[in-house]
Design a protein around this motif. Sequence first.
Motif, PDB file in Angstrom:
ATOM      1  N   ILE A   1      -9.644   2.299   1.512  1.00  0.00           N
ATOM      2  CA  ILE A   1      -8.902   1.240   0.813  1.00  0.00           C
ATOM      3  C   ILE A   1      -8.199   0.339   1.817  1.00  0.00           C
ATOM      4  CG2 ILE A   1      -6.903   0.819  -0.684  1.00  0.00           C
ATOM      5  CD1 ILE A   1      -7.843   3.283  -2.317  1.00  0.00           C
ATOM      6  N   LEU A   2      -7.606   0.926   2.849  1.00  0.00           N
ATOM      7  CA  LEU A   2      -6.936   0.123   3.880  1.00  0.00           C
ATOM      8  C   LEU A   2      -7.921  -0.763   4.628  1.00  0.00           C
ATOM      9  CD1 LEU A   2      -4.353   2.663   5.330  1.00  0.00           C
ATOM     10  CD2 LEU A   2      -3.897   0.659   3.901  1.00  0.00           C
TER      11      LEU A   2
ATOM     12  N   GLN B   1      -2.808 -12.542  -7.042  1.00  0.00           N
ATOM     13  CA  GLN B   1      -4.083 -11.992  -6.586  1.00  0.00           C
ATOM     14  C   GLN B   1      -3.869 -10.798  -5.656  1.00  0.00           C
ATOM     15  OE1 GLN B   1      -6.419 -14.868  -4.530  1.00  0.00           O
ATOM     16  NE2 GLN B   1      -8.031 -13.446  -3.988  1.00  0.00           N
ATOM     17  N   HIS B   2      -2.889 -10.896  -4.770  1.00  0.00           N
ATOM     18  CA  HIS B   2      -2.607  -9.794  -3.851  1.00  0.00           C
ATOM     19  C   HIS B   2      -1.810  -8.697  -4.537  1.00  0.00           C
ATOM     20  CE1 HIS B   2      -4.102 -12.271  -0.643  1.00  0.00           C
ATOM     21  NE2 HIS B   2      -3.268 -13.241  -0.978  1.00  0.00           N
ATOM     22  N   GLY B   3      -0.911  -9.071  -5.410  1.00  0.00           N
ATOM     23  CA  GLY B   3      -0.062  -8.108  -6.098  1.00  0.00           C
ATOM     24  C   GLY B   3      -0.841  -7.168  -6.996  1.00  0.00           C
ATOM     25  N   LEU B   4      -1.897  -7.680  -7.604  1.00  0.00           N
ATOM     26  CA  LEU B   4      -2.692  -6.848  -8.511  1.00  0.00           C
ATOM     27  C   LEU B   4      -3.301  -5.652  -7.769  1.00  0.00           C
ATOM     28  CD1 LEU B   4      -3.768  -6.476 -11.358  1.00  0.00           C
ATOM     29  CD2 LEU B   4      -5.713  -7.903 -10.721  1.00  0.00           C
ATOM     30  N   GLY B   5      -3.820  -5.897  -6.590  1.00  0.00           N
ATOM     31  CA  GLY B   5      -4.385  -4.793  -5.798  1.00  0.00           C
ATOM     32  C   GLY B   5      -3.336  -3.767  -5.434  1.00  0.00           C
ATOM     33  N   TRP B   6      -2.135  -4.246  -5.066  1.00  0.00           N
ATOM     34  CA  TRP B   6      -1.065  -3.321  -4.696  1.00  0.00           C
ATOM     35  C   TRP B   6      -0.562  -2.538  -5.900  1.00  0.00           C
ATOM     36  CZ3 TRP B   6      -0.875  -1.701  -0.107  1.00  0.00           C
ATOM     37  CH2 TRP B   6      -1.160  -2.520   0.966  1.00  0.00           C
ATOM     38  N   ILE B   7      -0.548  -3.171  -7.075  1.00  0.00           N
ATOM     39  CA  ILE B   7      -0.137  -2.449  -8.286  1.00  0.00           C
ATOM     40  C   ILE B   7      -1.125  -1.325  -8.591  1.00  0.00           C
ATOM     41  CG2 ILE B   7       0.066  -2.649 -10.798  1.00  0.00           C
ATOM     42  CD1 ILE B   7       1.430  -5.328 -10.368  1.00  0.00           C
ATOM     43  N   ILE B   8      -2.405  -1.606  -8.412  1.00  0.00           N
ATOM     44  CA  ILE B   8      -3.416  -0.577  -8.650  1.00  0.00           C
ATOM     45  C   ILE B   8      -3.204   0.598  -7.693  1.00  0.00           C
ATOM     46  CG2 ILE B   8      -5.890  -0.068  -8.459  1.00  0.00           C
ATOM     47  CD1 ILE B   8      -6.367  -2.946  -9.534  1.00  0.00           C
ATOM     48  N   VAL B   9      -2.915   0.293  -6.425  1.00  0.00           N
ATOM     49  CA  VAL B   9      -2.658   1.356  -5.442  1.00  0.00           C
ATOM     50  C   VAL B   9      -1.416   2.151  -5.837  1.00  0.00           C
ATOM     51  CG1 VAL B   9      -1.992   1.800  -3.044  1.00  0.00           C
ATOM     52  CG2 VAL B   9      -3.835   0.200  -3.553  1.00  0.00           C
ATOM     53  N   ALA B  10      -0.351   1.463  -6.248  1.00  0.00           N
ATOM     54  CA  ALA B  10       0.890   2.157  -6.635  1.00  0.00           C
ATOM     55  C   ALA B  10       0.678   3.027  -7.865  1.00  0.00           C
ATOM     56  CB  ALA B  10       1.995   1.133  -6.890  1.00  0.00           C
TER      57      ALA B  10
ATOM     58  N   PHE C   1      -1.072   6.111  -6.776  1.00  0.00           N
ATOM     59  CA  PHE C   1      -0.123   7.065  -6.194  1.00  0.00           C
ATOM     60  C   PHE C   1       0.636   7.810  -7.289  1.00  0.00           C
ATOM     61  CE2 PHE C   1      -0.257   4.882  -2.009  1.00  0.00           C
ATOM     62  CZ  PHE C   1      -0.377   6.005  -1.227  1.00  0.00           C
ATOM     63  N   ALA C   2       1.118   7.063  -8.274  1.00  0.00           N
ATOM     64  CA  ALA C   2       1.875   7.690  -9.358  1.00  0.00           C
ATOM     65  C   ALA C   2       0.997   8.685 -10.123  1.00  0.00           C
ATOM     66  CB  ALA C   2       2.423   6.624 -10.304  1.00  0.00           C
ATOM     67  N   LEU C   3      -0.228   8.286 -10.416  1.00  0.00           N
ATOM     68  CA  LEU C   3      -1.147   9.153 -11.156  1.00  0.00           C
ATOM     69  C   LEU C   3      -1.431  10.439 -10.379  1.00  0.00           C
ATOM     70  CD1 LEU C   3      -3.030   9.470 -13.630  1.00  0.00           C
ATOM     71  CD2 LEU C   3      -4.803   8.368 -12.260  1.00  0.00           C
ATOM     72  N   LEU C   4      -1.734  10.284  -9.092  1.00  0.00           N
ATOM     73  CA  LEU C   4      -2.005  11.467  -8.274  1.00  0.00           C
ATOM     74  C   LEU C   4      -0.746  12.291  -8.033  1.00  0.00           C
ATOM     75  CD1 LEU C   4      -4.519  10.024  -5.674  1.00  0.00           C
ATOM     76  CD2 LEU C   4      -5.003  11.557  -7.585  1.00  0.00           C
TER      77      LEU C   4
END
Length: 117
Positions: free
Chosen positions: A74-75, A29-38, A41-44
């Motif tokens: 987001i933070l 549940q927590h990892g999914l949010g962090w993957i979206i953030v990562a 970052f990669a996309l931008l």
Amino acid sequence: MISIITGIIGLVVATVIILLMRQDRLHAQHGLGWIIVAIGFALLGFSPGIIDTVAKEFGIGYPPVLGLTLGIAILVIKVLFMDIERSRIEIRNQRLVQRVAMLEADLNKLKEDLALQ
């Protein structure tokens, strides 16, 4: 050059998060949010023009302000979710302590009843 480095950092972070989830060190549940953030970052990082285009559509004169504002938002949302989860765990812990206390009281009463017989 900096955009490529930012994109690579985003991909590395996403990979580390996936590895942590697979090793059960990070809840899905927590990892999914962090993957979206990562991935964001990669996309931008690989196409920084996206933030410029979005900022121009919203009428923002200095595009990095949009990125910083979104990052702060987001933070704040992440901290809010963490506080909600911590509150839920504290309430659950308090109820468990109360149940254990009631069970101990019942056990002591049963011991006293058996001793009197």
